[in-house]
Structure formats: structure tokens, C-alpha cells
Design an enzyme around this catalytic site. Structure first.
Site, PDB file in Angstrom:
ATOM      1  N   PRO A 246      39.476  43.287  38.314  1.00  0.00           N
ATOM      2  CA  PRO A 246      39.082  44.321  39.157  1.00  0.00           C
ATOM      3  C   PRO A 246      38.486  45.521  38.629  1.00  0.00           C
ATOM      4  O   PRO A 246      39.752  46.272  38.691  1.00  0.00           O
ATOM      5  CB  PRO A 246      40.679  44.204  40.206  1.00  0.00           C
ATOM      6  CG  PRO A 246      41.310  44.222  38.983  1.00  0.00           C
ATOM      7  CD  PRO A 246      40.777  42.898  38.525  1.00  0.00           C
ATOM      8  N   CYS A 247      38.092  45.588  37.606  1.00  0.00           N
ATOM      9  CA  CYS A 247      37.075  46.654  37.185  1.00  0.00           C
ATOM     10  C   CYS A 247      36.511  47.404  38.536  1.00  0.00           C
ATOM     11  O   CYS A 247      36.529  48.961  38.448  1.00  0.00           O
ATOM     12  CB  CYS A 247      35.986  46.459  36.073  1.00  0.00           C
ATOM     13  SG  CYS A 247      35.235  45.546  37.153  1.00  0.00           S
TER      14      CYS A 247
END
Length: 282
Positions: A246-247
Site C-alpha cells: 500500500p504505497c
């Protein structure tokens, strides 16, 4: 007074001479520093040690040479590696396949893939035997598929169906449900391929709770390299496994969205959905 520019100059030297032996003392002399001071300053600036940086550049050179050298062994030594056995294990870990398979563009490797029309647009997920290696959003199946096979044009790609890859079919369904109905982010095995620093960043990202966001500077601090925020941002940009790594939970220091390879509209939608999921859980 040593500056960031002097470290960047040495980094460029490493890139140009990655296939050579580069003792720490030699690199330190280029920066006009003692070896210990240079090591600390280089690591603080780029987030990796000089050796790790050279190893990453050398690995990219090796991957390129595999496509031009007559044999895998020739590519190993042309890239400057002195040990075949040591390189072989490291290359397999970073590539997700053996060097000989990579040399032939992925020949012999089987990568399953599947598409879904998700709430964020068309979604493609692909997996090796190790786990999911790629998730991406796009406008058409043909464009997404071209991007997927670009690195390994000779691999075998199998559309995921119940009879071909039951696990991948389940995984993309689970991710689609997460996107559509705020179901918890599914726990799925991942095949992360990157440098040691990138993988360190990506693994930390998977531990950030839904509904929580941090800055690139905070990310760098959490992984133990507080001055490497630019390198941390670059690692986020290099992420190939959207949402599952989850950048999108990393923002600029001023709270603005920053970048996202699948578009800022999708990044904002993901953050909004996760905020709602977090609040609902309270």
C-alpha cells in the site's frame, strides 16, 4: 565540508564501474573522506551502503548481459561477479526465476494472470509460484498485458481460471471485494522483486494499518534511514504490486497526495475507502 553532491558523484562512479572491484577506501578517496565517515554519509544519503548500491547496479547489468552474452556464466563474470554460486541464489531471489530462464526472456516460467472490472477501473493481477508479483490498474486489457510481459517476453502466460490457477482467481476476487465493499485487505503471498532497500520499504508498507498515512520522511525514519526519504519515495514509485503493497498510504510532508503510478484519483479513492473502513471498525 562534504555535501550530498559529492555522494552523488561517487554514486555515478559506482554506476559507471559496477563490474569492477570498488574497495571502500577507493570510493572514500573520491569523496575526500575517511572510509568510516564516507560509509555513514553514503548510507544516510541514499539509504543503502556503497556495497548494496553496487550490488543493485551490478544486478541490473547482469540482467541486461543475460540477453546478449552467449551463456549465463559469461554474463555473471562480465557483470563483475566472482562467484557463480553466490550470484545464482541472489539473482533467483531478485528475479523470481532462475538466471538461465531470465536469459531466455522467461522461457519455461509460467505466470498466471487475471483481469477484473473493479471500482477503481480495470485491474490486472499476476502471480508466479511464489505469490503475486504484479497488480496494476489501466484502461485496457491489451495495455496492461503488454506492461506485464515487457520484462519477460518469452514467459508462458496463462489466463487464470478455476482449472488453471485457482489461488490467483481467489486472490483477485478477494482484492476486488476489498476495493468494492471495504472488506479487509486480503492477506496474500507476495513475490517482491527489487533491491534490498526497495524490499525493506515495501515490507514496511505492508505493516501500515488501513486508515493511517505517513510521510516519505516518516517512512525513511521507520526503516532506519531518516535521511533517505528520496530513496524511499523512489521505492514507492517502483512498486509493482498496487494496493497489496500500500504505497498509497504515503503522502508528502505537507499532507498532499504526492505521486501514484496509477493516478492520484485512485490514490485518493483508496485513502477515502480505508478511512471509512477504519472508522467503521471503531
Amino acid at each position: 565540508m562534504p555535501t550530498t553532491e559529492s555522494i552523488i558523484t561517487v554514486a555515478r562512479h559506482i554506476e559507471a564501474h559496477a563490474n569492477e572491484k570498488l574497495p571502500l577506501t577507493r570510493l572514500a578517496q573520491l569523496a575526500h573522506l575517511s572510509p568510516s565517515h564516507f560509509q555513514r554519509l553514503f548510507t544516510a544519503t541514499l539509504g543503502v551502503s556503497p556495497k548494496e548500491y553496487q550490488d543493485a547496479i551490478r544486478m541490473e547489468l547482469f540482467k541486461s548481459l543475460l540477453k546478449t552474452e552467449p551463456t549465463v556464466t559469461d554474463a555473471i563474470f562480465a557483470a563483475g561477479f566472482s562467484s557463480v554460486s553466490r550470484l545464482y541464489g541472489e539473482a533467483s531471489r531478485q528475479m523470481g526465476m532462475t538466471p538461465s530462464s531470465y536469459k531466455d526472456g522467461g522461457t519455461g516460467e509460467v505466470i498466471s494472470y487475471a483481469f477484473r472490472d473493479s471500482s477503481l477501473g480495470l485491474l490486472l493481477m499476476a502471480a508466479t509460484q511464489k505469490g503475486v508479483c504484479y497488480t496494476a490498474f489501466g484502461e485496457s486489457e491489451s495495455i496492461l498485458f503488454d506492461e506485464l510481459v515487457n520484462e519477460f517476453p518469452q514467459a508462458s502466460f496463462i489466463p487464470s481460471t478455476a482449472y488453471a490457477s485457482r489461488e490467483l482467481d481467489d486472490w483477485i476476487d478477494a482484492l476486488d471485494q476489498h476495493l468494492a465493499s471495504q472488506a479487509p485487505l486480503p492477506s496474500i503471498p507476495l513475490d517482491m522483486k527489487g533491491t534490498a532497500f526497495q524490499i525493506k520499504v515495501w515490507k514496511y508498507l505492508t505493516r501500515i494499518p488501513a486508515g493511517v498515512s505517513i510521510s516519505y520522511s516518516e517512512l525513511a525514519t521507520h526503516i532506519g534511514n531518516p535521511k533517505a526519504f528520496r530513496a524511499a519515495a523512489s521505492a514507492c514509485g517502483a512498486n509493482r504490486i498496487g494496493v497489496l503493497i500500500p504505497c498509497h498510504r504515503v503522502l508528502r510532508g505537507d499532507g498532499s497526495l504526492g505521486g501514484f503510478r496509477w493516478g492520484l484519483t485512485r490514490k485518493q479513492a483508496l485513502l477515502n475507502a480505508e478511512k471509512g473502513l477504519s472508522e467503521a471498525a471503531k
